[in-house]
Design an enzyme around this catalytic site. Structure first.
Site, PDB file in Angstrom:
ATOM      1  N   GLY A 151       0.784  -1.244   0.000  1.00  0.00           N
ATOM      2  CA  GLY A 151       0.000   0.000   0.000  1.00  0.00           C
ATOM      3  C   GLY A 151       0.812   1.287   0.000  1.00  0.00           C
ATOM      4  N   GLU A 192       4.985   4.843   5.197  1.00  0.00           N
ATOM      5  CA  GLU A 192       3.819   3.958   5.295  1.00  0.00           C
ATOM      6  C   GLU A 192       2.575   4.670   4.786  1.00  0.00           C
ATOM      7  OE1 GLU A 192       2.925   1.061   5.656  1.00  0.00           O
ATOM      8  OE2 GLU A 192       3.800  -0.006   7.330  1.00  0.00           O
ATOM      9  N   ASP A 193       1.603   3.903   4.324  1.00  0.00           N
ATOM     10  CA  ASP A 193       0.320   4.506   3.956  1.00  0.00           C
ATOM     11  C   ASP A 193      -0.534   4.744   5.194  1.00  0.00           C
ATOM     12  OD1 ASP A 193       0.096   1.773   4.284  1.00  0.00           O
ATOM     13  OD2 ASP A 193      -1.337   1.478   2.661  1.00  0.00           O
ATOM     14  N   ASP A 207      -1.874   1.906  12.203  1.00  0.00           N
ATOM     15  CA  ASP A 207      -3.106   1.603  12.910  1.00  0.00           C
ATOM     16  C   ASP A 207      -2.763   1.242  14.360  1.00  0.00           C
ATOM     17  OD1 ASP A 207      -5.809   1.062  12.987  1.00  0.00           O
ATOM     18  OD2 ASP A 207      -5.798   0.020  11.080  1.00  0.00           O
ATOM     19  N   ARG A 265      -7.003   0.037  -4.670  1.00  0.00           N
ATOM     20  CA  ARG A 265      -5.761   0.774  -4.407  1.00  0.00           C
ATOM     21  C   ARG A 265      -5.566   1.909  -5.409  1.00  0.00           C
ATOM     22  NH1 ARG A 265      -2.562  -2.225  -0.684  1.00  0.00           N
ATOM     23  NH2 ARG A 265      -2.672  -4.471  -0.919  1.00  0.00           N
TER      24      ARG A 265
HETATM   25  C1  PRP Z   1      -1.131  -1.836   6.394  1.00  0.00           C
HETATM   26  C2  PRP Z   1      -0.126  -0.698   6.438  1.00  0.00           C
HETATM   27  C3  PRP Z   1       0.803  -1.104   7.545  1.00  0.00           C
HETATM   28  C4  PRP Z   1      -0.086  -1.898   8.476  1.00  0.00           C
HETATM   29  C5  PRP Z   1      -0.468  -1.033   9.637  1.00  0.00           C
HETATM   30  O1  PRP Z   1      -0.615  -2.858   5.601  1.00  0.00           O
HETATM   31  O2  PRP Z   1       0.527  -0.514   5.212  1.00  0.00           O
HETATM   32  O3  PRP Z   1       1.898  -1.861   7.078  1.00  0.00           O
HETATM   33  O4  PRP Z   1      -1.275  -2.264   7.757  1.00  0.00           O
HETATM   34  O5  PRP Z   1      -1.225  -1.743  10.576  1.00  0.00           O
HETATM   35  P1  PRP Z   1      -0.831  -1.796  12.108  1.00  0.00           P
HETATM   36  O6  PRP Z   1      -0.379  -0.428  12.535  1.00  0.00           O
HETATM   37  O7  PRP Z   1      -2.121  -2.207  12.790  1.00  0.00           O
HETATM   38  O8  PRP Z   1       0.244  -2.831  12.311  1.00  0.00           O
HETATM   39  P2  PRP Z   1      -1.475  -4.115   5.132  1.00  0.00           P
HETATM   40  O9  PRP Z   1      -1.196  -5.264   6.071  1.00  0.00           O
HETATM   41  O10 PRP Z   1      -2.904  -3.719   4.968  1.00  0.00           O
HETATM   42  O11 PRP Z   1      -0.808  -4.501   3.739  1.00  0.00           O
HETATM   43  P3  PRP Z   1      -0.791  -3.675   2.368  1.00  0.00           P
HETATM   44  O12 PRP Z   1       0.205  -2.545   2.529  1.00  0.00           O
HETATM   45  O13 PRP Z   1      -0.339  -4.673   1.361  1.00  0.00           O
HETATM   46  O14 PRP Z   1      -2.180  -3.162   2.104  1.00  0.00           O
END
Ligand code: PRP
Length: 200
Positions: A53, A108-109, A112, A174
């Site tokens: 992402g 990062e995108d 969370d 995306r």
């Molecule tokens: C998203 C985002 C971070 C992670 C954050 O990735 O890019 O890496 O979730 O979550 P957290 O703070 O709760 O750990 P995702 O797993 O959705 O993968 P992607 O980038 O391929 O969409």
């Protein structure tokens, strides 16, 4: 769902409100780029993006940083429960270059719970970078579990499920230019399209 255009997705109520428009995103990235340019003068800047992402954000962000810089990528697989990460992470593609002595900025995108980035910080710190900071487009601190310090934040967001500009739902959406609220109930109703979607 898979074969609908952005306009059709809005019309069929799959996409709700635009939370951040293409224009909002462009403006904020330009501001972040200026800040980073100011902070990293005379440094050895390396931006690390986490697939998948974060790539869309990274590619727009680097164009707004007026400094010599490098980019590198990592891919991780995290073990989640009901779409929430647990912080148990496995590196599936490591960086290509050493980060020793470099000023590393993780891009990062979304952050969370913060568990994924906590793992990454621990991992990258052990490789002796000169400095290590975080830049995220979206900060959902209401779900934060890990205590982390984020240097650059694009926007703060609440609990809503969002898609677009790199953020996915089952690997789709995306490529949307803006960030939208996703109407999960409408997605569930769109069963036929979901069945036709190869990666769902
Ligand atoms: C998203 C985002 C971070 C992670 C954050 O990735 O890019 O890496 O979730 O979550 P957290 O703070 O709760 O750990 P995702 O797993 O959705 O993968 P992607 O980038 O391929 O969409």
């Amino acid at each position: 769902m898979n074969d609908k255009t952005e306009k059709e997705l809005i019309k069929s109520n799959i996409l709700g409100k635009v939370l951040f428009s293409e224009c909002d995103i462009r403006k904020r990235i330009s501001e972040l780029g200026k800040e980073i340019t100011k902070d990293y003068k005379q440094k050895n800047l390396l931006l690390v993006s986490i697939l998948r992402g974060g790539v869309i954000f990274l590619s727009d962000l680097i164009k707004q940083i007026d400094l010599p810089l490098s980019i590198d990528f990592m891919s991780i697989s995290s073990y989640g429960i009901d779409g929430t990460s647990t912080g148990v992470v496995r590196i599936t593609k490591d960086l290509d270059e050493s980060i020793e002595g470099k000023d590393v900025l993780i891009v990062e995108d979304i952050i969370d719970t913060g568990l994924t980035i906590s793992y990454l910080l621990r991992n990258l710190r052990s490789r002796f970078p000169e400095s290590l900071r975080i830049c995220t487009l979206l900060d959902r601190d209401v779900r934060r579990i890990a205590d982390i310090d984020i240097k650059y934040i694009g926007f703060k967001i609440g609990e809503k499920y969002i898609v677009g500009y790199g953020l996915d739902y089952k690997q789709k959406f995306r490529n949307l230019q803006s960030i939208y609220e996703l109407k999960l109930d409408a997605v569930t109703r769109d069963v036929e399209s979901l069945k036709n979607s190869s990666s769902v």
